[in-house]
Design a protein around this motif. Structure first.
Motif, PDB file in Angstrom:
ATOM      1  N   LEU A  27       1.423  11.776 -12.234  1.00 43.40           N
ATOM      2  CA  LEU A  27       0.187  11.299 -11.617  1.00 43.40           C
ATOM      3  C   LEU A  27      -0.507  12.473 -10.948  1.00 43.40           C
ATOM      4  CD1 LEU A  27      -1.514   8.741 -10.912  1.00 43.40           C
ATOM      5  CD2 LEU A  27      -0.293   8.707  -8.725  1.00 43.40           C
ATOM      6  N   HIS A  28      -1.679  12.834 -11.436  1.00 44.85           N
ATOM      7  CA  HIS A  28      -2.393  13.999 -10.918  1.00 44.85           C
ATOM      8  C   HIS A  28      -3.179  13.696  -9.644  1.00 44.85           C
ATOM      9  CE1 HIS A  28      -1.878  16.834 -14.411  1.00 44.85           C
ATOM     10  NE2 HIS A  28      -1.518  15.693 -14.974  1.00 44.85           N
ATOM     11  N   ILE A  29      -3.423  12.430  -9.343  1.00 40.25           N
ATOM     12  CA  ILE A  29      -4.163  12.045  -8.143  1.00 40.25           C
ATOM     13  C   ILE A  29      -3.176  11.520  -7.092  1.00 40.25           C
ATOM     14  CG2 ILE A  29      -6.216  11.548  -9.516  1.00 40.25           C
ATOM     15  CD1 ILE A  29      -5.622   8.545  -9.166  1.00 40.25           C
ATOM     16  N   PRO A  30      -3.614  11.282  -5.863  1.00 38.26           N
ATOM     17  CA  PRO A  30      -2.687  10.779  -4.849  1.00 38.26           C
ATOM     18  C   PRO A  30      -2.178   9.378  -5.198  1.00 38.26           C
ATOM     19  CG  PRO A  30      -4.764  11.522  -3.860  1.00 38.26           C
ATOM     20  CD  PRO A  30      -4.987  11.469  -5.323  1.00 38.26           C
ATOM     21  N   PHE A  31      -1.026   9.027  -4.616  1.00 45.43           N
ATOM     22  CA  PHE A  31      -0.590   7.628  -4.660  1.00 45.43           C
ATOM     23  C   PHE A  31      -0.769   7.066  -3.254  1.00 45.43           C
ATOM     24  CE2 PHE A  31       1.911   3.845  -4.890  1.00 45.43           C
ATOM     25  CZ  PHE A  31       1.760   3.433  -6.207  1.00 45.43           C
ATOM     26  N   PRO A  32      -1.435   5.914  -3.121  1.00 45.74           N
ATOM     27  CA  PRO A  32      -1.829   5.433  -1.788  1.00 45.74           C
ATOM     28  C   PRO A  32      -0.693   4.778  -1.019  1.00 45.74           C
ATOM     29  CG  PRO A  32      -2.553   3.877  -3.461  1.00 45.74           C
ATOM     30  CD  PRO A  32      -1.958   5.044  -4.203  1.00 45.74           C
ATOM     31  N   THR A  33      -0.935   4.585   0.258  1.00 45.14           N
ATOM     32  CA  THR A  33       0.001   3.869   1.116  1.00 45.14           C
ATOM     33  C   THR A  33       0.006   2.381   0.760  1.00 45.14           C
ATOM     34  OG1 THR A  33      -1.772   3.596   2.731  1.00 45.14           O
ATOM     35  CG2 THR A  33      -0.294   5.485   3.036  1.00 45.14           C
ATOM     36  N   PRO A  34       1.051   1.647   1.140  1.00 45.72           N
ATOM     37  CA  PRO A  34       1.136   0.229   0.761  1.00 45.72           C
ATOM     38  C   PRO A  34      -0.063  -0.607   1.199  1.00 45.72           C
ATOM     39  CG  PRO A  34       3.258   0.977   1.565  1.00 45.72           C
ATOM     40  CD  PRO A  34       2.290   2.101   1.811  1.00 45.72           C
ATOM     41  N   ASP A  35      -0.604  -0.373   2.397  1.00 44.60           N
ATOM     42  CA  ASP A  35      -1.710  -1.213   2.863  1.00 44.60           C
ATOM     43  C   ASP A  35      -2.944  -1.070   1.979  1.00 44.60           C
ATOM     44  OD1 ASP A  35      -1.852   1.444   3.949  1.00 44.60           O
ATOM     45  OD2 ASP A  35      -3.521   0.779   5.196  1.00 44.60           O
ATOM     46  N   ILE A  36      -3.078   0.068   1.294  1.00 46.83           N
ATOM     47  CA  ILE A  36      -4.187   0.263   0.359  1.00 46.83           C
ATOM     48  C   ILE A  36      -3.801  -0.215  -1.035  1.00 46.83           C
ATOM     49  CG2 ILE A  36      -5.604   2.017  -0.792  1.00 46.83           C
ATOM     50  CD1 ILE A  36      -5.528   3.584   1.840  1.00 46.83           C
ATOM     51  N   PHE A  37      -2.626   0.189  -1.517  1.00 46.52           N
ATOM     52  CA  PHE A  37      -2.227  -0.174  -2.880  1.00 46.52           C
ATOM     53  C   PHE A  37      -2.124  -1.688  -3.058  1.00 46.52           C
ATOM     54  CE2 PHE A  37       1.018  -1.098  -6.098  1.00 46.52           C
ATOM     55  CZ  PHE A  37       0.457  -0.464  -7.191  1.00 46.52           C
ATOM     56  N   LEU A  38      -1.679  -2.382  -2.043  1.00 47.04           N
ATOM     57  CA  LEU A  38      -1.479  -3.834  -2.159  1.00 47.04           C
ATOM     58  C   LEU A  38      -2.791  -4.597  -2.318  1.00 47.04           C
ATOM     59  CD1 LEU A  38       1.471  -4.436   0.321  1.00 47.04           C
ATOM     60  CD2 LEU A  38       1.539  -4.298  -2.168  1.00 47.04           C
ATOM     61  N   LYS A  39      -3.914  -3.941  -2.113  1.00 45.96           N
ATOM     62  CA  LYS A  39      -5.206  -4.591  -2.349  1.00 45.96           C
ATOM     63  C   LYS A  39      -5.498  -4.725  -3.842  1.00 45.96           C
ATOM     64  CE  LYS A  39      -7.218  -3.416   2.057  1.00 45.96           C
ATOM     65  NZ  LYS A  39      -7.412  -2.268   2.887  1.00 45.96           N
ATOM     66  N   LEU A  40      -4.801  -3.966  -4.673  1.00 40.56           N
ATOM     67  CA  LEU A  40      -5.004  -4.046  -6.121  1.00 40.56           C
ATOM     68  C   LEU A  40      -4.514  -5.404  -6.629  1.00 40.56           C
ATOM     69  CD1 LEU A  40      -5.785  -2.470  -8.738  1.00 40.56           C
ATOM     70  CD2 LEU A  40      -3.377  -1.796  -8.885  1.00 40.56           C
ATOM     71  N   PRO A  41      -5.384  -6.202  -7.238  1.00 40.45           N
ATOM     72  CA  PRO A  41      -4.944  -7.527  -7.698  1.00 40.45           C
ATOM     73  C   PRO A  41      -3.779  -7.480  -8.691  1.00 40.45           C
ATOM     74  CG  PRO A  41      -7.347  -7.390  -7.701  1.00 40.45           C
ATOM     75  CD  PRO A  41      -6.838  -6.016  -7.421  1.00 40.45           C
ATOM     76  N   TRP A  42      -3.645  -6.363  -9.428  1.00 43.90           N
ATOM     77  CA  TRP A  42      -2.604  -6.248 -10.455  1.00 43.90           C
ATOM     78  C   TRP A  42      -1.502  -5.284 -10.005  1.00 43.90           C
ATOM     79  CZ3 TRP A  42      -7.855  -5.292 -11.054  1.00 43.90           C
ATOM     80  CH2 TRP A  42      -8.585  -6.391 -11.494  1.00 43.90           C
ATOM     81  N   ARG A  43      -1.250  -5.292  -8.698  1.00 39.88           N
ATOM     82  CA  ARG A  43      -0.340  -4.327  -8.092  1.00 39.88           C
ATOM     83  C   ARG A  43       1.072  -4.402  -8.662  1.00 39.88           C
ATOM     84  NH1 ARG A  43      -0.866  -7.663  -2.414  1.00 39.88           N
ATOM     85  NH2 ARG A  43       0.414  -9.457  -3.029  1.00 39.88           N
ATOM     86  N   TRP A  44       1.608  -5.602  -8.815  1.00 38.21           N
ATOM     87  CA  TRP A  44       2.988  -5.731  -9.285  1.00 38.21           C
ATOM     88  C   TRP A  44       3.111  -5.235 -10.714  1.00 38.21           C
ATOM     89  CZ3 TRP A  44       6.178  -7.859 -12.950  1.00 38.21           C
ATOM     90  CH2 TRP A  44       7.539  -7.878 -12.639  1.00 38.21           C
TER      91      TRP A  44
END
Length: 490
Positions: A169-186
């Protein structure tokens, strides 16, 4: 770990070539990025393959012929994944750049979580996986790059295709409070766990991923310490690692020492009457913090009148996504800021801000790096930011200062000798620039020498080596080229 690997297969959104239609004729030109520089010899000398989109939608058979000709000359195969205009719109401009890009860079308010984008993202990832399956064999190592193609291992397994796979992954990976906003997170997390190795730019990115993994898959168990760890989920295991990407240090260093570029750097200094030069170089993108940086320059001139007439800020903004409205708006905002600051502070013979909205040839860019007294690299968020490393590699006189955002991935490696700043703090950045202006020569030399050694030692070849070692217990020497590129090992 994986004995008998025969070939390296690189999979990325774009092929390492630029395909364009000029005056009704299709042309193909080799790319010049660090990834291409490092991997092309490996692919060439072991009969490797690079799979990706040509960059042109709905192209005809002539492009395939051009790519075949390029493959024959380059010594490795290019396999194009054809995409329609609709696929480009929803997979590339949509899901990749209106959802994942802003979300992973902490700009969740810019996200457009459209279900159609998600469905097209899966469709295109499946299309890529079909090409990978057809183009590879069981003893190939498939190295997938970046957020556009997170589902490659998942779809290969769903087709019953067994391959050794790595993902970076060339870009950052976000913290859980941000990533969990993704509807298709799981589903995204699940897809990433199907790779044998997942690599990130920094340890912080890896920690963020582990935290998200624990929240979405609480049964996951972590084993090991250091740069590479093992994750056990159910009956299978995979590895996670931090591998900070870099540049070809020798290439930039040697270019900066070339007589014609030394003369060009002198001309740049002479055109600005040998005032101190503060340099910013960025692709035009809202993550790069260009408006905030220009406001910091305005604050510098407001707060520290002793620098008026003694310093110039040069901002090179490389055009990007010009067809997207918010990028056009960003360009207008930047131009207005530059106009206001120059209007407020200019006097006859001196204009403080020089703004260039264009892409420069490599030689011109290196000359600007070599001429600059301060490299101002202040993204609001960045996976790594190679401009910081390029500036150091080109500072052969070792008298420059790197002022670096603490939110750039490069800060993890360069923090001891760069001047770290918060890019949102315009007064803090102005203060840092004022201090850097008055640093004595010995201090500048000590810090820049250390920065250059860090970049020289941990170069692009070291990066490839470290990933391959973690992925298949091999390094570049195990893919013996006809003419090896010498580099320092850690």
């Amino acid at each position: 770990m994986v004995p008998g690997i025969r070939r390296l297969v690189v999979v990325s959104n774009r092929l390492p070539v630029a395909v364009r239609e000029v005056d009704g004729e299709w042309t193909v030109k080799a790319g010049a990025g660090g990834l291409v520089t490092a991997l092309a010899p490996v692919l060439r000398d072991r009969g490797g393959i690079w799979i990706g989109w040509s960059g042109a939608a709905d192209t005809d058979d002539h492009v395939s012929d051009l790519l075949a000709d390029f493959s024959a000359e380059a010594g490795y195969d290019l396999r194009a994944v054809p995409l329609t205009s609709a696929e480009v719109d929803d997979y590339y401009f949509g899901f990749s750049n209106e959802i994942i890009w802003p979300l992973f860079h902490d700009f969740q308010t810019r996200c457009r979580f459209k279900p159609d984008y998600w469905r097209m993202y899966l469709d295109v990832n499946f299309k890529f996986a079909e090409v990978v399956a057809r183009s590879t064999q069981s003893d190939d190592y498939v190295w997938v790059h970046d957020y556009h193609l997170m589902h490659q291992a998942f779809f290969l397994k769903s087709m019953g295709v067994k391959r050794s796979t790595g993902f970076f992954l060339h870009i950052p990976f976000p913290t859980p409070d941000i990533f969990l906003k993704l509807p298709w997170r799981w589903k995204v997390i699940q897809a990433l766990t199907e790779y044998d190795l997942v690599g990130f730019q920094t340890m912080q990115d890896r920690r963020n991923f582990v935290q998200c993994l624990h929240m979405l898959m609480p049964e996951a168990r972590i084993e090991g310490r250091g740069a590479v760890i093992t994750v056990h989920v159910g009956s299978r295991s995979f590895r996670l690692g931090a591998f900070p990407i870099s540049i070809d240090f020798n290439q930039f260093n040697e270019l900066a020492d070339r007589p014609d570029i030394v003369r060009e750097a002198f001309r740049i200094k002479e055109a600005l009457r040998h005032r101190k030069i503060i340099l910013g170089v960025d692709r035009l993108d809202y993550t790069k913090g260009i408006p905030e940086r220009i406001r910091s320059i305005g604050t510098l001139l407001d707060r520290y009148p002793d620098l008026k007439g003694r310093v110039n800020f040069v901002q090179i903004a490389v055009p990007s996504r010009t067809e997207v409205g918010e990028y056009r708006d960003l360009r207008i905002e930047i131009e207005q800021l530059v106009g206001r600051i120059n209007g407020r502070h200019s006097f006859p013979g001196w204009v403080p801000v020089h703004y260039h909205y264009r892409s420069l040839p490599r030689e011109k860019l290196v000359a600007h790096y070599a001429a600059a007294d301060v490299g101002l690299v202040t993204p609001l968020r960045d996976g790594m930011n190679l401009v910081a490393k390029e500036y150091c590699a080109c500072n052969t006189g070792e008298d420059g200062v790197l002022v670096l955002s603490e939110f750039a991935g490069a800060a993890a490696q360069l923090q001891k000798d760069a001047y770290l700043v918060n890019p949102y703090d315009v007064e803090g950045v102005a203060k840092a620039l004022h201090r850097a202006f008055y640093w004595d020569k010995a201090t500048r030399r000590d810090h820049m020498a250390n920065l250059r050694e860090q970049v020289r030692h941990h170069n692009i070849y070291w990066w490839v080596d470290s990933f391959l070692q973690a992925g298949v217990s091999k390094n570049l020497d195990d893919f013996p080229p006809v003419e090896t590129v010498k580099y320092e090992r850690g």
